[in-house]
Design a protein around this motif. Structure first.
Motif, PDB file in Angstrom:
ATOM      1  N   GLY A   1      51.382  49.351  42.973  1.00  0.00           N
ATOM      2  CA  GLY A   1      50.865  49.027  41.651  1.00  0.00           C
ATOM      3  C   GLY A   1      50.159  47.697  41.530  1.00  0.00           C
ATOM      4  N   TYR A   2      49.655  47.180  42.621  1.00  0.00           N
ATOM      5  CA  TYR A   2      48.865  45.948  42.561  1.00  0.00           C
ATOM      6  C   TYR A   2      47.447  46.273  42.107  1.00  0.00           C
ATOM      7  N   GLN A   3      47.047  45.666  41.014  1.00  0.00           N
ATOM      8  CA  GLN A   3      45.691  45.896  40.512  1.00  0.00           C
ATOM      9  C   GLN A   3      44.641  45.225  41.393  1.00  0.00           C
ATOM     10  N   TYR A   4      45.003  44.041  41.935  1.00  0.00           N
ATOM     11  CA  TYR A   4      44.064  43.274  42.748  1.00  0.00           C
ATOM     12  C   TYR A   4      44.739  42.815  44.036  1.00  0.00           C
ATOM     13  N   PHE A   5      43.954  42.788  45.100  1.00  0.00           N
ATOM     14  CA  PHE A   5      44.439  42.258  46.372  1.00  0.00           C
ATOM     15  C   PHE A   5      43.323  41.397  46.960  1.00  0.00           C
TER      16      PHE A   5
ATOM     17  N   VAL B   1      33.444  45.621  43.572  1.00  0.00           N
ATOM     18  CA  VAL B   1      33.969  46.445  42.479  1.00  0.00           C
ATOM     19  C   VAL B   1      35.139  45.747  41.788  1.00  0.00           C
ATOM     20  N   ALA B   2      36.057  45.178  42.587  1.00  0.00           N
ATOM     21  CA  ALA B   2      37.253  44.541  42.029  1.00  0.00           C
ATOM     22  C   ALA B   2      36.897  43.334  41.167  1.00  0.00           C
ATOM     23  N   LEU B   3      35.933  42.532  41.606  1.00  0.00           N
ATOM     24  CA  LEU B   3      35.544  41.351  40.826  1.00  0.00           C
ATOM     25  C   LEU B   3      34.848  41.755  39.522  1.00  0.00           C
ATOM     26  N   LYS B   4      34.122  42.858  39.572  1.00  0.00           N
ATOM     27  CA  LYS B   4      33.489  43.368  38.355  1.00  0.00           C
ATOM     28  C   LYS B   4      34.565  43.828  37.372  1.00  0.00           C
ATOM     29  N   GLU B   5      35.596  44.519  37.896  1.00  0.00           N
ATOM     30  CA  GLU B   5      36.701  44.977  37.043  1.00  0.00           C
ATOM     31  C   GLU B   5      37.470  43.795  36.470  1.00  0.00           C
ATOM     32  N   LEU B   6      37.615  42.733  37.261  1.00  0.00           N
ATOM     33  CA  LEU B   6      38.329  41.545  36.794  1.00  0.00           C
ATOM     34  C   LEU B   6      37.578  40.877  35.639  1.00  0.00           C
TER      35      LEU B   6
ATOM     36  N   TYR C   1      40.394  32.742  41.632  1.00  0.00           N
ATOM     37  CA  TYR C   1      40.839  34.083  41.260  1.00  0.00           C
ATOM     38  C   TYR C   1      42.061  34.016  40.335  1.00  0.00           C
ATOM     39  N   ILE C   2      42.933  33.065  40.581  1.00  0.00           N
ATOM     40  CA  ILE C   2      44.115  32.901  39.727  1.00  0.00           C
ATOM     41  C   ILE C   2      43.692  32.610  38.293  1.00  0.00           C
ATOM     42  N   GLU C   3      42.710  31.760  38.122  1.00  0.00           N
ATOM     43  CA  GLU C   3      42.296  31.380  36.776  1.00  0.00           C
ATOM     44  C   GLU C   3      41.635  32.531  36.015  1.00  0.00           C
ATOM     45  N   GLN C   4      41.231  33.578  36.727  1.00  0.00           N
ATOM     46  CA  GLN C   4      40.601  34.727  36.069  1.00  0.00           C
ATOM     47  C   GLN C   4      41.601  35.815  35.673  1.00  0.00           C
ATOM     48  N   LEU C   5      42.842  35.714  36.130  1.00  0.00           N
ATOM     49  CA  LEU C   5      43.829  36.751  35.837  1.00  0.00           C
ATOM     50  C   LEU C   5      44.278  36.681  34.384  1.00  0.00           C
TER      51      LEU C   5
ATOM     52  N   GLN D   1      43.359  54.740  40.963  1.00  0.00           N
ATOM     53  CA  GLN D   1      42.811  53.841  39.940  1.00  0.00           C
ATOM     54  C   GLN D   1      42.591  52.425  40.465  1.00  0.00           C
ATOM     55  N   TYR D   2      43.021  52.166  41.717  1.00  0.00           N
ATOM     56  CA  TYR D   2      42.878  50.823  42.275  1.00  0.00           C
ATOM     57  C   TYR D   2      41.856  50.794  43.400  1.00  0.00           C
ATOM     58  N   THR D   3      41.058  49.749  43.440  1.00  0.00           N
ATOM     59  CA  THR D   3      40.151  49.516  44.559  1.00  0.00           C
ATOM     60  C   THR D   3      40.167  48.033  44.886  1.00  0.00           C
ATOM     61  N   TYR D   4      40.151  47.723  46.173  1.00  0.00           N
ATOM     62  CA  TYR D   4      40.153  46.321  46.589  1.00  0.00           C
ATOM     63  C   TYR D   4      38.812  45.919  47.204  1.00  0.00           C
TER      64      TYR D   4
END
Length: 689
Positions: free
Chosen positions: A369-373, A650-655, A403-407, A643-646
């Motif tokens: 269940g990790y959304q981001y890696f 794509v992941a940065l766009k989703e973030l 990346y932490i500051e964007q969560l 539902q997850y992609t690393y």
């Protein structure tokens, strides 16, 4: 003399003669390796006899194959089989030296996920004497090549190889019978591969681990809901109640899991020449708002870090051989802590400065269940930014800030460091403390990489304070597994200030730090016995997540009615009163007390052993049978991995989209102004032009 030598040569030139010579040399080198390269714990005459006996049945069976062929072919088949045996011995010598275990089929299958960057480690592990396992192969080959031994070209007498094959099976049956008599339920109860090799041999272990790998596949195919129902009864019976003083104290807070690679408890407050090795971790450990556990043990098996992560976030043990993340991470159903928090509005992310495929994380994390890696692909890398298994910690942590500051908050972020990893080498410009002087090259650099990790930790904590995350986060810090294996007894004794170390000392040496920091939390040193299996239920209670039906084998470390028997993956255990290591029972003073136990005390120890065996068996059944696919946990939706992609783009766009929907990220609250400059580091690589 010449006549005698000629008779010996003629005798060895026969197929049976050459077979006997090959078998003898194979037996001799295997027995020498058992005694000089492995630590098998032989404790009496019967075990010594079986250790000497067990190479023979396999040798008879395998070399006997060549006797079914005639001429030179028969001789070369024996040599090739001996070469393969030597390669197997050699590979296990290297693996055992670092991991105190043997190469299982599961580990071999998963080698692709953990093999990158291993060349440096292997170069450190190899000893010159290791190559002696090939000496007899070379001698035999030269004898045939230079015709010192002249192959017997006569027809094969089929009864000879048949007798040898049958003899090998009979001898193995005797070996197995004697082993079972000395160690009952050897193949059904033990979780320690050392026992199998000691009693039945390395070749048998190869076949047995292959059988285990096959059984794992069959187990999953044959598993049913009934298997889980039986396990649930036991889990519900042992479920603890939360400590009301701590329950929900971290509800709604950010969670940082800070992973101290290979960091052991003995390093806390440890000094070299009067100088603290890890002053910053020590300060955090003793903070009034930090709960620190000084009897917290790593419980990993062959999966090392992957086992630690499996326990940490699933409260399930690693496998008796191989890695659960590698073998089952992509296909199994889990009820992991990241998924639970994801479904409660948390953003979940893992950070690691190595490739995403290591330990199959890029697949397993989706199942958890990790959304981001954020793996190595997300980080800027130069040649001197890396060491060993990936980015140096200071560089990795500084780059993680963007990346932490964007969560979106609240978030659950696991930060995995790696510079303090075997072989504990650090370039001179990053060294800030002298090596220890045990004389063990593997051990002496450990304090230098631990100091580097400590400095990295300080820089990260300072950033959290400057960025305003420190006061609004629960910071969990833990060591994943031992850094110095039990094969370095002399060095360990010196580090601990002892003349020598016992098996009990080595068990206590498996302690790793576990700390929970939260402003306003009642801190202090907690002496309860526990381990990595207990982390998930502990964090759930602190986060206010009711545990009424989860399938987890650990217990809240803060609960008042928890068990304090800590299981090791090999079936040994430790507890505040008695610890059982191998066949010996120790009291909490480290004294062997087998003969001193009363009948009541003996039954209590047996009860503890039964609990440990049952717990490990339940975990293995849950994982190998994928039993959680049959279970619907109330309030929990099964993870949809699709539902997850690393993939970075794509992941940065989703973030970015997530920050727009939920305007709680640090970056958004700062009106788009980055906090990257708040992370201060003295990493020399970043100062050089």
């Amino acid at each position: 003399m010449r006549l005698a030598l000629r008779k010996i040569r003629d005798g060895l030139s026969t197929r049976i003669g050459f077979f006997t010579l090959t078998l003898f040399l194979f037996w001799m080198k295997t027995y020498i390796v058992y005694n000089t390269k492995f630590t098998l714990g032989v404790s009496d005459g019967m075990q010594e006899f079986l250790l000497a006996l067990n190479p023979i049945p396999a040798g008879l069976l395998l070399f006997g194959i060549a006797l079914y062929f005639r001429g030179r072919k028969s001789y070369w088949i024996m040599i090739v089989i001996n070469l393969l045996q030597s390669l197997w011995l050699f590979a296990n010598i290297l693996y055992y030296r670092e991991f105190s275990d043997f190469l299982s089929m599961s580990i071999i299958k998963s080698s692709g996920s953990v093999s990158n960057n291993l060349s440096l480690s292997i170069s450190q592990i190899i000893h010159g004497t290791d190559f002696l396992v090939f000496l007899d192969v070379i001698i035999l080959a030269l004898l045939v090549i230079f015709k010192v031994i002249k192959p017997d070209l006569s027809p094969v007498k089929i009864w000879r190889p048949i007798i040898i094959t049958v003899s090998s099976l009979v001898l193995f049956a005797i070996n197995l019978g004697l082993a079972e008599k000395d160690r009952s339920q050897l193949l059904t109860r033990t979780f320690d591969n050392n026992y199998i090799v000691k009693y039945l041999g390395l070749d048998f272990f190869a076949g047995y681990s292959t059988y285990q790998a096959h059984q794992e596949s069959a187990t999953k195919a044959n598993a049913s809901k009934k298997d889980l129902d039986e396990i649930l009864k036991k889990i519900n019976k042992n479920r603890t109640s939360p400590n009301i003083e701590y329950y929900g104290k971290a509800k709604g807070k950010n969670v940082f899991i800070f992973h101290l690679e290979s960091f052991q408890q003995f390093m806390i407050d440890y000094k070299v020449n009067g100088e603290e090795v890890t002053p910053n971790i020590n300060k955090f450990y003793h903070d009034s708002n930090t709960l620190a556990f000084d009897n917290f043990f790593n419980q990993v098996g062959q999966g090392k870090t992957s086992d630690a992560e499996t326990m940490l976030e699933n409260s399930l043990y690693g496998l008796p051989s191989g890695s659960a993340m590698t073998s089952y991470g992509a296909g199994n159903t889990f009820q992991a802590l990241p998924a639970m928090l994801d479904q409660r509005g948390y953003t979940t992310a893992a950070f690691h400065g190595d490739v995403g495929s290591f330990w199959n994380r890029d697949n397993t994390y989706k199942s958890w269940g990790y959304q981001y890696f954020f793996s190595k692909d997300y980080y800027k890398s130069k040649k001197d930014y890396n060491i060993g298994y990936g980015l140096k910690d200071k560089i990795f942590l500084k780059q993680s800030v963007k990346y932490i500051e964007q969560l979106p908050q609240p978030f659950y972020a696991k930060i995995i460091t790696l510079t303090n990893h075997y072989p504990y080498e650090l370039d001179k410009k990053n060294q800030s403390i002298a090596k220890t002087t045990t004389g063990d090259a593997t051990v002496d650099g450990y304090v230098q990489t631990a100091r580097y990790l400590d400095q990295s930790f300080e820089e990260f904590i300072n950033y959290l304070k400057k960025a305003g995350l420190y006061d609004n986060s629960m910071i969990v810090v833990y060591g994943d597994h031992y850094g110095i294996s039990n094969n370095h007894k002399k060095a360990i004794a010196q580090l601990l200030g002892k003349k020598k170390v016992t098996s009990y000392d080595l068990a206590m040496f498996q302690k790793v730090p576990f700390m929970i920091h939260l402003n306003g939390l009642k801190g202090g040193i907690n002496h309860t016995y526990g381990g990595e299996i207990d982390v998930m239920p502990t964090l759930m209670d602190l986060l206010g997540i009711k545990d009424t039906g989860t399938v987890q084998l650990g217990q809240d470390l803060l609960s008042n009615n928890r068990s304090q028997t800590v299981a090791f993956r090999n079936g040994d255990f430790v507890s505040p009163v008695y610890s059982k290591i191998g066949s010996k029972v120790y009291n909490n003073n480290g004294e062997v007390v087998n003969s001193k136990l009363t009948s009541k005390e003996s039954k209590e120890v047996e009860k503890q052993q039964d609990e440990v065996d049952s717990e490990l068996n339940m975990s293995d059944k849950i994982i190998t049978g994928d039993l959680l696919r049959f279970y619907n946990l109330e309030g929990f939706k099964k993870v949809d991995k699709s539902q997850y992609t690393y993939k970075k783009s794509v992941a940065l766009k989703e973030l970015k989209e997530a920050q727009k929907k939920k305007k709680t990220s640090l970056l958004t609250k700062n009106n788009g102004k980055s906090t990257e400059d708040m992370f201060s580091t003295d990493a020399p690589e970043l100062k050089e032009k």
